[in-house]
Motif scaffolding. Structure first.
Motif, short mmCIF file in Angstrom:
data_model
loop_
_atom_site.label_atom_id
_atom_site.label_comp_id
_atom_site.label_asym_id
_atom_site.label_seq_id
_atom_site.Cartn_x
_atom_site.Cartn_y
_atom_site.Cartn_z
N MET A 245 0.83 -1.20 0.00
CA MET A 245 0.00 0.00 0.00
C MET A 245 0.87 1.26 0.00
SD MET A 245 -3.03 1.03 -0.11
CE MET A 245 -3.58 2.73 -0.17
N THR A 246 1.85 1.28 0.93
CA THR A 246 2.74 2.46 0.94
C THR A 246 3.55 2.55 -0.35
OG1 THR A 246 4.33 1.10 2.09
CG2 THR A 246 2.97 2.54 3.43
N GLU A 247 3.86 1.37 -0.92
CA GLU A 247 4.59 1.36 -2.20
C GLU A 247 3.79 2.07 -3.29
OE1 GLU A 247 7.87 -0.03 -4.57
OE2 GLU A 247 7.54 -0.20 -2.41
N ILE A 248 2.49 1.74 -3.35
CA ILE A 248 1.63 2.35 -4.38
C ILE A 248 1.51 3.85 -4.14
CG2 ILE A 248 -0.71 2.38 -5.32
CD1 ILE A 248 -0.87 -0.58 -4.59
N LEU A 249 1.36 4.24 -2.88
CA LEU A 249 1.24 5.67 -2.55
C LEU A 249 2.52 6.42 -2.95
CD1 LEU A 249 -0.83 7.53 -1.14
CD2 LEU A 249 0.47 7.20 0.95
N ALA A 250 3.67 5.80 -2.63
CA ALA A 250 4.95 6.43 -2.96
C ALA A 250 5.10 6.60 -4.46
CB ALA A 250 6.09 5.60 -2.39
N VAL A 251 4.77 5.55 -5.22
CA VAL A 251 4.92 5.64 -6.67
C VAL A 251 3.93 6.65 -7.25
CG1 VAL A 251 4.64 4.33 -8.80
CG2 VAL A 251 5.94 3.39 -6.94
N ALA A 252 2.73 6.76 -6.64
CA ALA A 252 1.76 7.74 -7.11
C ALA A 252 2.29 9.16 -6.91
CB ALA A 252 0.44 7.57 -6.37
N PHE A 253 2.89 9.42 -5.74
CA PHE A 253 3.48 10.75 -5.49
C PHE A 253 4.60 11.04 -6.49
CE2 PHE A 253 1.50 11.09 -1.28
CZ PHE A 253 1.23 12.43 -1.27
N MET A 254 5.46 10.04 -6.70
CA MET A 254 6.58 10.26 -7.63
C MET A 254 6.09 10.50 -9.05
SD MET A 254 9.47 7.58 -6.56
CE MET A 254 9.47 6.88 -4.95
N LEU A 255 5.04 9.76 -9.44
CA LEU A 255 4.50 9.93 -10.80
C LEU A 255 3.90 11.33 -10.96
CD1 LEU A 255 4.31 8.12 -13.28
CD2 LEU A 255 1.98 7.59 -12.62
N ALA A 256 3.22 11.81 -9.91
CA ALA A 256 2.67 13.17 -9.97
C ALA A 256 3.80 14.19 -10.10
CB ALA A 256 1.84 13.44 -8.71
N GLY A 257 4.90 13.96 -9.37
CA GLY A 257 6.03 14.87 -9.48
C GLY A 257 6.63 14.88 -10.87
N VAL A 258 6.73 13.69 -11.48
CA VAL A 258 7.28 13.61 -12.84
C VAL A 258 6.37 14.33 -13.82
CG1 VAL A 258 7.83 12.02 -14.69
CG2 VAL A 258 8.61 11.54 -12.42
N ILE A 259 5.05 14.23 -13.61
CA ILE A 259 4.11 14.93 -14.49
C ILE A 259 4.29 16.45 -14.36
CG2 ILE A 259 1.66 15.40 -14.86
CD1 ILE A 259 1.17 12.44 -14.16
N PHE A 260 4.49 16.91 -13.13
CA PHE A 260 4.72 18.36 -12.94
C PHE A 260 6.03 18.80 -13.60
CE2 PHE A 260 1.38 18.46 -9.76
CZ PHE A 260 0.86 19.71 -9.98
#
Lengths: 155, 86
Positions: A1-16
């Protein structure tokens, strides 16, 4: 679960970061590019740092990551503001401006851009002494002028 | 997964560097430098997550510090040069 949350945050950062990149490539004048890169770049790097902190889940990593995020949030707006003021004062082009220049008469602004001014001043100095090599007596290749000739021509 | 993100971040890095090379004015180059340090902090954080070593977060912090000081120095330089003409 934390893995998915972490990757979601990183993906949002890459999009920005991609948004900042498109702003840097597509916008019309330097002030608009500053607008794109400072805001979007800060949020992108901050979100990636948050994702990394969640993934590592470590006290020390969380401390350093939080310090980095706070530091970025404090410094990048200052640097962007300073750079924007310098760009306006030094006469950067305002190609993407709609309407009036709101700072007209508030800040002094040079009529030429900095690069045009530097090219112009370089041209003036090269006109003032056109060929500096000729002026040096040691490099002359033609007939050597003796001091006697110089005295005759002076008379 | 993080490797994929790291490969994705290489595109903003390359495009910012290209923008820095082809820019026509000095201000554009400094803007690209500012963006480049932001992408550098992001890459340092992603490498820290990929290798699991905390030292790369320190690298990111130092990179942010140097980027701030460099951008401020270039901004002051541009402002002085632009004013000296009047």
């Amino acid at each position: 679960m934390t893995e998915i949350l972490a990757v979601a945050f990183m993906l949002a950062g890459v999009i920005f970061l991609f948004a900042a990149m498109f702003g840097l490539l597509r916008f019309a004048d330097p002030l608009q590019r500053i607008h794109a890169t400072t805001k979007s770049g800060t949020v992108g790097a901050g979100l990636i740092l948050v994702g990394v902190m969640i993934q590592m889940g470590d006290g020390q990593a969380t401390f350093i990551g939080t310090a980095t995020v706070i530091f970025l949030m404090l410094t990048i707006p200052i640097a962007g503001h300073l750079l924007g003021r310098a760009a306006y004062v030094s006469g950067a082009r305002l190609d993407g401006l709609h309407g009036d220049d709101a700072l007209d008469g508030v800040l002094e602004r040079s009529p030429l851009t900095l690069d045009e001014y530097l090219a112009q001043s370089e041209k003036i100095t090269s006109q003032r002494n056109p060929e500096p090599d000729r002026a040096d007596p040691h490099i002359t290749v033609g007939e050597p002028t003796s001091p006697v000739d110089n005295q005759r021509s002076a008379r | 997964m993080i490797t994929t993100l790291l490969i994705l971040v290489m595109l903003p890095l390359a495009m910012t560097l290209w923008r820095m090379i082809v820019a026509k004015t000095l201000v554009d180059r400094v803007v690209a430098l500012d963006m480049l340090t932001g992408v550098g902090v992001a890459i340092a954080a992603l490498v820290a997550a990929m290798t699991g070593r905390r030292e790369f977060l320190d690298v990111g912090f130092g990179l942010g510090l140097i980027g701030f000081v460099g951008t401020c120095a270039f901004a002051v330089f541009i402002m002085r040069k632009g004013r000296s003409e009047q």
